[in-house]
Design an enzyme around this catalytic site. Structure first.
Site, PDB file in Angstrom:
ATOM      1  N   ASP A 136      -6.560  -3.524  10.868  1.00 24.93           N
ATOM      2  CA  ASP A 136      -5.833  -2.286  10.552  1.00 24.93           C
ATOM      3  C   ASP A 136      -6.552  -1.081  11.145  1.00 24.93           C
ATOM      4  O   ASP A 136      -7.440  -0.527  10.515  1.00 24.93           O
ATOM      5  CB  ASP A 136      -5.699  -2.138   9.026  1.00 24.93           C
ATOM      6  CG  ASP A 136      -4.866  -0.911   8.657  1.00 24.93           C
ATOM      7  OD1 ASP A 136      -4.190  -0.357   9.547  1.00 24.93           O
ATOM      8  OD2 ASP A 136      -4.891  -0.513   7.473  1.00 24.93           O
ATOM      9  N   TRP A 192       0.857  -1.177   0.000  1.00 25.60           N
ATOM     10  CA  TRP A 192       0.000   0.000   0.000  1.00 25.60           C
ATOM     11  C   TRP A 192       0.897   1.233   0.000  1.00 25.60           C
ATOM     12  O   TRP A 192       1.820   1.340   0.787  1.00 25.60           O
ATOM     13  CB  TRP A 192      -0.928   0.056   1.230  1.00 25.60           C
ATOM     14  CG  TRP A 192      -1.610   1.390   1.307  1.00 25.60           C
ATOM     15  CD1 TRP A 192      -2.655   1.819   0.552  1.00 25.60           C
ATOM     16  CD2 TRP A 192      -1.224   2.502   2.143  1.00 25.60           C
ATOM     17  NE1 TRP A 192      -2.957   3.128   0.862  1.00 25.60           N
ATOM     18  CE2 TRP A 192      -2.108   3.565   1.824  1.00 25.60           C
ATOM     19  CE3 TRP A 192      -0.236   2.696   3.111  1.00 25.60           C
ATOM     20  CZ2 TRP A 192      -2.028   4.811   2.462  1.00 25.60           C
ATOM     21  CZ3 TRP A 192      -0.150   3.933   3.740  1.00 25.60           C
ATOM     22  CH2 TRP A 192      -1.055   4.972   3.406  1.00 25.60           C
ATOM     23  N   GLU A 226      -3.286  -3.080  -2.070  1.00 27.96           N
ATOM     24  CA  GLU A 226      -4.363  -2.447  -1.291  1.00 27.96           C
ATOM     25  C   GLU A 226      -4.707  -1.083  -1.890  1.00 27.96           C
ATOM     26  O   GLU A 226      -3.846  -0.236  -2.074  1.00 27.96           O
ATOM     27  CB  GLU A 226      -3.916  -2.262   0.171  1.00 27.96           C
ATOM     28  CG  GLU A 226      -4.960  -1.547   1.032  1.00 27.96           C
ATOM     29  CD  GLU A 226      -4.514  -1.301   2.473  1.00 27.96           C
ATOM     30  OE1 GLU A 226      -3.319  -1.480   2.778  1.00 27.96           O
ATOM     31  OE2 GLU A 226      -5.364  -0.914   3.292  1.00 27.96           O
ATOM     32  N   HIS A 262      -8.300  -5.925   5.101  1.00 22.58           N
ATOM     33  CA  HIS A 262      -7.943  -5.138   6.274  1.00 22.58           C
ATOM     34  C   HIS A 262      -9.258  -4.778   6.932  1.00 22.58           C
ATOM     35  O   HIS A 262     -10.055  -4.034   6.348  1.00 22.58           O
ATOM     36  CB  HIS A 262      -7.207  -3.849   5.880  1.00 22.58           C
ATOM     37  CG  HIS A 262      -5.732  -4.015   5.802  1.00 22.58           C
ATOM     38  ND1 HIS A 262      -4.881  -2.969   5.555  1.00 22.58           N
ATOM     39  CD2 HIS A 262      -4.947  -5.118   5.978  1.00 22.58           C
ATOM     40  CE1 HIS A 262      -3.631  -3.423   5.557  1.00 22.58           C
ATOM     41  NE2 HIS A 262      -3.649  -4.714   5.809  1.00 22.58           N
ATOM     42  N   ASP A 315      -9.554   4.500  10.075  1.00 20.13           N
ATOM     43  CA  ASP A 315      -8.814   3.588  10.961  1.00 20.13           C
ATOM     44  C   ASP A 315      -9.292   3.556  12.406  1.00 20.13           C
ATOM     45  O   ASP A 315      -8.475   3.409  13.313  1.00 20.13           O
ATOM     46  CB  ASP A 315      -7.322   3.968  10.934  1.00 20.13           C
ATOM     47  CG  ASP A 315      -6.770   4.068   9.530  1.00 20.13           C
ATOM     48  OD1 ASP A 315      -6.684   3.041   8.864  1.00 20.13           O
ATOM     49  OD2 ASP A 315      -6.469   5.194   9.089  1.00 20.13           O
ATOM     50  N   ASP A 338     -11.994   9.524   8.538  1.00 18.73           N
ATOM     51  CA  ASP A 338     -10.956   8.622   9.046  1.00 18.73           C
ATOM     52  C   ASP A 338     -11.263   7.182   8.676  1.00 18.73           C
ATOM     53  O   ASP A 338     -12.411   6.751   8.715  1.00 18.73           O
ATOM     54  CB  ASP A 338     -10.818   8.732  10.557  1.00 18.73           C
ATOM     55  CG  ASP A 338      -9.752   7.782  11.082  1.00 18.73           C
ATOM     56  OD1 ASP A 338      -8.608   7.858  10.590  1.00 18.73           O
ATOM     57  OD2 ASP A 338     -10.055   6.941  11.940  1.00 18.73           O
ATOM     58  N   LYS A 381      -7.178   2.598  -2.151  1.00 16.16           N
ATOM     59  CA  LYS A 381      -7.738   3.595  -1.243  1.00 16.16           C
ATOM     60  C   LYS A 381      -8.460   4.647  -2.067  1.00 16.16           C
ATOM     61  O   LYS A 381      -8.087   4.894  -3.217  1.00 16.16           O
ATOM     62  CB  LYS A 381      -6.607   4.229  -0.429  1.00 16.16           C
ATOM     63  CG  LYS A 381      -7.079   5.011   0.787  1.00 16.16           C
ATOM     64  CD  LYS A 381      -5.930   5.281   1.751  1.00 16.16           C
ATOM     65  CE  LYS A 381      -6.426   6.079   2.944  1.00 16.16           C
ATOM     66  NZ  LYS A 381      -5.398   6.277   3.968  1.00 16.16           N
ATOM     67  N   HIS A 395     -11.582   2.203   3.178  1.00 13.27           N
ATOM     68  CA  HIS A 395     -11.055   2.874   1.985  1.00 13.27           C
ATOM     69  C   HIS A 395     -12.059   3.096   0.873  1.00 13.27           C
ATOM     70  O   HIS A 395     -11.698   3.119  -0.305  1.00 13.27           O
ATOM     71  CB  HIS A 395      -9.864   2.089   1.438  1.00 13.27           C
ATOM     72  CG  HIS A 395      -8.646   2.181   2.315  1.00 13.27           C
ATOM     73  ND1 HIS A 395      -7.424   1.671   1.966  1.00 13.27           N
ATOM     74  CD2 HIS A 395      -8.472   2.751   3.525  1.00 13.27           C
ATOM     75  CE1 HIS A 395      -6.554   1.909   2.920  1.00 13.27           C
ATOM     76  NE2 HIS A 395      -7.157   2.560   3.890  1.00 13.27           N
TER      77      HIS A 395
HETATM   78  C1  RNT Z   1      -3.625   3.151   5.068  1.00 13.08           C
HETATM   79  C2  RNT Z   1      -3.723   1.691   4.776  1.00 13.08           C
HETATM   80  C3  RNT Z   1      -2.562   0.865   5.236  1.00 13.08           C
HETATM   81  C4  RNT Z   1      -1.992   1.322   6.558  1.00 13.08           C
HETATM   82  C5  RNT Z   1      -0.961   0.383   7.146  1.00 13.08           C
HETATM   83  C6  RNT Z   1      -0.189   1.037   8.228  1.00 13.08           C
HETATM   84  O1  RNT Z   1      -4.760   3.830   4.782  1.00 13.08           O
HETATM   85  O2  RNT Z   1      -4.900   1.173   5.310  1.00 13.08           O
HETATM   86  O3  RNT Z   1      -2.914  -0.472   5.259  1.00 13.08           O
HETATM   87  O4  RNT Z   1      -2.990   1.515   7.504  1.00 13.08           O
HETATM   88  O5  RNT Z   1      -0.169  -0.119   6.153  1.00 13.08           O
HETATM   89 ZN    ZN Z   2      -5.193  -0.915   5.383  1.00 15.85          ZN
END
Ligand code: RNT
Ligand code: ZN
Length: 415
Positions: free
Chosen positions: A322, A181, A222, A283, A293, A291, A224, A259
């Site tokens: 994650d 990513w 990955e 993830h 996360d 946000d 986003k 994402h």
């Molecule tokens: C970031 C991604 C990625 C990170 C990690 C730290 O938006 O989700 O996976 O969170 O690699």
């Molecule tokens: Zn991630």
């Protein structure tokens, strides 16, 4: 009510609770090391800003500031959660000894030897991630940079990470999922959208040209939709990653449920990808407004994701967590998210899948709705307690006080 009574109730629906418990014990879920130190890592100045479109907020005391502290914290989390833990490392967590230091393009397996020892002692596997953020060589682009020197540096980092992933898989005897990513993108409207994407592709191709054993290392891409400071354009978009991974036999599509646009649901994407691809990686996280996360909860979408994973084939999906929250006790956040995803998986494994499918296929939608609603108030908590007991781990109500004790005895003493 107790486990026996709960088991009888599930059995009346055709669901075998013992089998669900036994299955879940064998399903690896990757525990992300980066919740312990707010994604800082050990290979650059820990006080530097986090870049790449991600951010932690909060300043709760007790952050892990060294490999020893992070390992102690991971041990604490492992002691608080049921299930089959796997560790998920980022390249920035390399451990250097005797004043040595290596830049990311020069990282070697030996820089992860301490982590191998840690995992081997605990009988767990390890997944890996190249770190394409929070580093002076982010210009701010990495794998899509128009500057050939920058791009090359990051390709070399990716190739080094393939070698490290192969080492982790071989040493630990368990496959290593290596997730790529990069937060490459633009804050404002770009003039050239395809140029960075073509360079990104060339970089991925070059990274994956590094030899590796496809039965041991599983590279992923990955995607986003946007990040903080890169709101207008992300190079590795959903379509880009989907097309890239599906076009190769050595790359897996990784969906991070933080994402996507807020009304898009990853629970609905899993089956689409598994129609075409043998494997998928996730993830699991929680998006809240901008946000991506927040700590995973036992909420509707987490349950729906888990149900889909179970229905499509739990062994076809690489599961990882994650999230990073620096505003509350980090150990509690870590353990709560892991436990909540375990709950969701157990909930998924306790669905009368065949009967629900039958109702759908014969057009029994009234009964389907009623059944799906009533499943929500089945005595799930009693099965969950039994699962925790079977894993030898604390029940709900028992683990949080252990977190508080750890905070008092360990975290509060950190500088
Ligand atoms: C970031 C991604 C990625 C990170 C990690 C730290 O938006 O989700 O996976 O969170 O690699
Ligand atoms: Zn991630």
């Amino acid at each position: 009510m107790g486990f026996d009574e709960a088991r009888r109730k599930y059995s009346a629906l055709g669901v075998d609770a013992d089998r669900a418990i036994e299955k879940l014990k064998t399903v690896p879920v990757s525990l992300h090391c980066w919740q312990g130190d707010d994604v800082r890592g050990f290979d650059t100045d820990p006080e530097k800003a986090l870049t790449g479109g991600i951010q932690t907020t909060g300043n709760y005391p007790g952050r892990a500031g060294s490999p020893q502290e992070l390992m102690a914290d991971i041990d604490k989390v492992i002691s608080l959660v049921p299930g089959q833990v796997k560790l998920n490392l980022h390249a920035s967590y390399a451990i250097f000894e005797d004043g040595e230091w290596a830049d990311r393009d020069k990282l070697e397996p030996r820089h992860f030897k301490k982590w191998v020892d840690f995992c081997r002692d605990r009988g767990i596997g390890c997944d890996f991630n190249p770190t394409f953020f929070s580093h002076p060589k982010c210009d701010p682009l990495t794998l899509s940079s128009p500057c050939e020197e920058t791009r090359r540096f990051w390709v070399d980092h990716g190739r080094a990470c393939i070698r490290i992933s192969q080492y982790l898989a071989e040493e630990l005897g368990k496959p290593c999922v290596m997730n790529i990513w990069a937060g490459d993108g633009y804050k404002d409207v770009p003039a050239d959208r395809i140029g960075p994407r073509l360079r990104y592709k060339r970089s991925f191709d070059e990274i994956l040209s590094e030899p590796f054993d496809k039965t041991k290392v599983y590279p992923c891409a990955e995607s986003k939709v946007f990040g903080i400071g890169v709101e207008s354009y992300t190079v590795g978009s959903a379509e880009w990653c989907l097309k890239y991974a599906s076009g190769r036999d050595d790359c897996i599509c990784l969906l991070d449920n933080g994402h996507y646009h807020p009304t898009e649901l990853v629970s609905d994407k899993i089956s689409s990808i598994l129609t075409y691809d043998e494997k998928l990686a996730l993830h699991v996280t929680r998006g809240v407004r901008w946000d991506s996360d927040h700590v995973v909860l036992f909420d509707d979408e987490t349950r729906e994701i888990a149900k889909e994973v179970v229905r499509c084939g739990i062994d076809r999906v690489f599961l990882a967590l994650d999230y990073f929250d620096a505003s509350i006790n980090r150990i509690s956040a870590w353990a709560a998210g892991f436990r909540n995803f375990q709950k969701a998986l157990l909930f998924g494994l306790l669905q009368p899948v065949e009967e629900l499918k039958r109702l759908q296929d014969c057009g029994g939608f009234s009964k389907l709705m009623v059944m799906q609603e009533e499943l929500k108030t089945m005595p799930f908590g009693d099965i969950w307690d039994e699962y925790c007991r079977a894993c030898g781990k604390p029940l709900d109500g028992e683990w949080y006080p252990l977190c508080e004790a750890y905070e008092r005895d360990v975290l509060s003493k950190r500088g």
